[in-house]
Design a protein around this motif. Sequence first.
Motif, PDB file in Angstrom:
ATOM      1  N   LYS A  65      41.372   0.684  39.953  1.00  0.00           N
ATOM      2  CA  LYS A  65      40.157   1.325  40.452  1.00  0.00           C
ATOM      3  C   LYS A  65      39.954   2.699  39.824  1.00  0.00           C
ATOM      4  N   ALA A  66      41.046   3.457  39.694  1.00  0.00           N
ATOM      5  CA  ALA A  66      40.947   4.848  39.258  1.00  0.00           C
ATOM      6  C   ALA A  66      40.711   4.997  37.767  1.00  0.00           C
ATOM      7  N   ALA A  67      41.253   4.081  36.949  1.00  0.00           N
ATOM      8  CA  ALA A  67      41.224   4.251  35.490  1.00  0.00           C
ATOM      9  C   ALA A  67      39.821   4.500  34.938  1.00  0.00           C
ATOM     10  N   PRO A  68      38.815   3.658  35.241  1.00  0.00           N
ATOM     11  CA  PRO A  68      37.483   3.936  34.690  1.00  0.00           C
ATOM     12  C   PRO A  68      36.869   5.219  35.228  1.00  0.00           C
ATOM     13  N   LEU A  69      37.174   5.581  36.479  1.00  0.00           N
ATOM     14  CA  LEU A  69      36.656   6.824  37.046  1.00  0.00           C
ATOM     15  C   LEU A  69      37.243   8.028  36.308  1.00  0.00           C
ATOM     16  N   ILE A  70      38.550   7.991  36.055  1.00  0.00           N
ATOM     17  CA  ILE A  70      39.214   9.091  35.359  1.00  0.00           C
ATOM     18  C   ILE A  70      38.743   9.181  33.917  1.00  0.00           C
ATOM     19  N   GLU A  71      38.604   8.029  33.264  1.00  0.00           N
ATOM     20  CA  GLU A  71      38.156   8.029  31.870  1.00  0.00           C
ATOM     21  C   GLU A  71      36.789   8.677  31.740  1.00  0.00           C
ATOM     22  N   ARG A  72      35.866   8.340  32.636  1.00  0.00           N
ATOM     23  CA  ARG A  72      34.523   8.932  32.578  1.00  0.00           C
ATOM     24  C   ARG A  72      34.560  10.415  32.949  1.00  0.00           C
ATOM     25  N   ALA A  73      35.443  10.781  33.877  1.00  0.00           N
ATOM     26  CA  ALA A  73      35.518  12.173  34.314  1.00  0.00           C
ATOM     27  C   ALA A  73      36.003  13.105  33.216  1.00  0.00           C
ATOM     28  N   LEU A  74      36.907  12.611  32.365  1.00  0.00           N
ATOM     29  CA  LEU A  74      37.498  13.449  31.320  1.00  0.00           C
ATOM     30  C   LEU A  74      36.739  13.398  30.013  1.00  0.00           C
ATOM     31  N   PHE A 127      33.336  11.346  39.923  1.00  0.00           N
ATOM     32  CA  PHE A 127      33.532  12.781  39.743  1.00  0.00           C
ATOM     33  C   PHE A 127      33.560  13.102  38.259  1.00  0.00           C
ATOM     34  N   ARG A 128      33.373  14.372  37.944  1.00  0.00           N
ATOM     35  CA  ARG A 128      33.504  14.884  36.584  1.00  0.00           C
ATOM     36  C   ARG A 128      34.292  16.191  36.645  1.00  0.00           C
ATOM     37  N   LEU A 129      34.992  16.505  35.564  1.00  0.00           N
ATOM     38  CA  LEU A 129      35.603  17.815  35.411  1.00  0.00           C
ATOM     39  C   LEU A 129      34.778  18.583  34.386  1.00  0.00           C
ATOM     40  N   GLU A 130      34.062  19.591  34.850  1.00  0.00           N
ATOM     41  CA  GLU A 130      33.132  20.342  34.008  1.00  0.00           C
ATOM     42  C   GLU A 130      33.714  21.705  33.653  1.00  0.00           C
ATOM     43  N   LEU A 131      33.796  21.991  32.363  1.00  0.00           N
ATOM     44  CA  LEU A 131      34.324  23.273  31.904  1.00  0.00           C
ATOM     45  C   LEU A 131      33.383  24.405  32.308  1.00  0.00           C
ATOM     46  N   VAL A 132      33.941  25.441  32.932  1.00  0.00           N
ATOM     47  CA  VAL A 132      33.201  26.683  33.139  1.00  0.00           C
ATOM     48  C   VAL A 132      33.372  27.478  31.849  1.00  0.00           C
ATOM     49  N   LEU A 133      32.308  27.667  31.117  1.00  0.00           N
ATOM     50  CA  LEU A 133      32.397  28.226  29.767  1.00  0.00           C
ATOM     51  C   LEU A 133      33.235  29.505  29.734  1.00  0.00           C
ATOM     52  N   PRO A 134      34.232  29.567  28.841  1.00  0.00           N
ATOM     53  CA  PRO A 134      35.060  30.772  28.732  1.00  0.00           C
ATOM     54  C   PRO A 134      34.209  32.017  28.503  1.00  0.00           C
ATOM     55  N   GLY A 135      34.565  33.070  29.213  1.00  0.00           N
ATOM     56  CA  GLY A 135      33.823  34.320  29.106  1.00  0.00           C
ATOM     57  C   GLY A 135      32.726  34.461  30.144  1.00  0.00           C
ATOM     58  N   SER A 158      43.197   6.776  26.528  1.00  0.00           N
ATOM     59  CA  SER A 158      43.991   7.621  25.639  1.00  0.00           C
ATOM     60  C   SER A 158      43.121   8.641  24.925  1.00  0.00           C
ATOM     61  N   ASP A 159      41.935   8.222  24.473  1.00  0.00           N
ATOM     62  CA  ASP A 159      41.027   9.152  23.798  1.00  0.00           C
ATOM     63  C   ASP A 159      40.512  10.219  24.762  1.00  0.00           C
ATOM     64  N   SER A 160      40.161   9.810  25.979  1.00  0.00           N
ATOM     65  CA  SER A 160      39.669  10.770  26.964  1.00  0.00           C
ATOM     66  C   SER A 160      40.732  11.818  27.275  1.00  0.00           C
ATOM     67  N   VAL A 161      41.973  11.371  27.468  1.00  0.00           N
ATOM     68  CA  VAL A 161      43.058  12.295  27.792  1.00  0.00           C
ATOM     69  C   VAL A 161      43.345  13.210  26.607  1.00  0.00           C
ATOM     70  N   ARG A 162      43.412  12.638  25.404  1.00  0.00           N
ATOM     71  CA  ARG A 162      43.686  13.456  24.226  1.00  0.00           C
ATOM     72  C   ARG A 162      42.641  14.553  24.061  1.00  0.00           C
ATOM     73  N   GLN A 163      41.364  14.190  24.194  1.00  0.00           N
ATOM     74  CA  GLN A 163      40.295  15.180  24.046  1.00  0.00           C
ATOM     75  C   GLN A 163      40.395  16.269  25.103  1.00  0.00           C
ATOM     76  N   PHE A 164      40.636  15.874  26.329  1.00  0.00           N
ATOM     77  CA  PHE A 164      40.697  16.853  27.416  1.00  0.00           C
ATOM     78  C   PHE A 164      41.873  17.803  27.233  1.00  0.00           C
ATOM     79  N   VAL A 165      43.052  17.269  26.958  1.00  0.00           N
ATOM     80  CA  VAL A 165      44.248  18.107  26.841  1.00  0.00           C
ATOM     81  C   VAL A 165      44.136  19.039  25.639  1.00  0.00           C
ATOM     82  N   SER A 166      43.691  18.527  24.504  1.00  0.00           N
ATOM     83  CA  SER A 166      43.585  19.369  23.309  1.00  0.00           C
ATOM     84  C   SER A 166      42.553  20.476  23.501  1.00  0.00           C
ATOM     85  N   SER A 167      41.393  20.137  24.067  1.00  0.00           N
ATOM     86  CA  SER A 167      40.363  21.143  24.301  1.00  0.00           C
ATOM     87  C   SER A 167      40.844  22.206  25.277  1.00  0.00           C
ATOM     88  N   THR A 168      41.509  21.784  26.337  1.00  0.00           N
ATOM     89  CA  THR A 168      42.023  22.744  27.315  1.00  0.00           C
ATOM     90  C   THR A 168      43.065  23.655  26.676  1.00  0.00           C
TER      91      THR A 168
END
Length: 328
Positions: free
Chosen positions: A72-81, A131-139, A91-101
């Motif tokens: 149940k959670a996998a597609p929700l997490i993939e879209r959120a990241l 849900f989504r995790l939205e970046l609060v723009l740095p600065g 794997s692509d969603s996690v890689r993008q999120f971790v590297s960007s962070t």
Amino acid sequence: MRRPRPADGLRSTRRSRTFYPVDPALQERMRAASFEPYYIFLLHQDLDFVIPYTMGRGGGPQARVTGPDADKAAPLIERALASQDWTPSISDSVRQFVSSTAQHLVISGPVTYEIDYLYPEAGTPATPTEFRLELVLPGTLSYHGGQPIQYIPAAFGGPQDKTGLTYADLDPATLVTFRLDRAEEAAVRKMVSFLRAASSLQGAEMPLMEQSARGGTPYSFGEHQRESGELFAKVTEPIGWNARGLFQDNHLAPYEVWRQLRFLEFKIRLRDMIMDRLNTTLSEVGSKLGFQASIELIGLPTLQDVNDAKSDLRTGRRSLSDLATLAI
């Protein structure tokens, strides 16, 4: 950053905004967190490999959602990241999120995301459905009256602080912050300040080189490079970054491999810290969306791998080329 749009019929609770700054004062705040200066840009690019692009490809490393409600959670997490309208895999969603962070965390300091809970428009359900995790723009993140706010362009409208900047109130209960520990944060901020200053001076030696060629100054480019290399090595030592090998003169091969292993170690610490905080957030989100799940990374180098490689470097048990391959 492009984000997946909520599905039709879903209501967003997001308060933060994503925008391109046009107000001069806001531009100045965000420029201090930018990736533009030369050496900062190089470091930013190298941090894109905190998790390698090979993750999720063939039989290589991968990310997977685990737990009682993984399906149940996998597609929700993939879209959120995801940072695009779609991604090929978790794997692509996690890689993008971790590297960007990791990039934002090192270049500009603590990184904050807003949890955007999505509810159906119809009726007033008690629980969100996505849900989504939205970046609060740095600065742009600050505090007003002890409460978190985001500075936004005046065109959006809203209250202003005493400096005249327009802001939007944020809900502290929906904010998630990733940060280095205090000692490492201080060392990294010192390094980044140095790299910004060095970038601003890049090319300043050219007039001196021209004068030296005409015999008008005792300036020595070789001495300049040697001293620059010593400064870069000292300031970047806490993370092991070698500035793309631009200052390798007078550095022995074992020392260069040791630096590469130090940088790998730093990237692993970043990755593990981000994943720990992300999984804590997923636990919080899951309590609202009705799932228990976390993300597990498989097949990536660990801190123990780095420690073993350091030992092999000291004893000569493995070749320098083998150890350098691990550090890539």
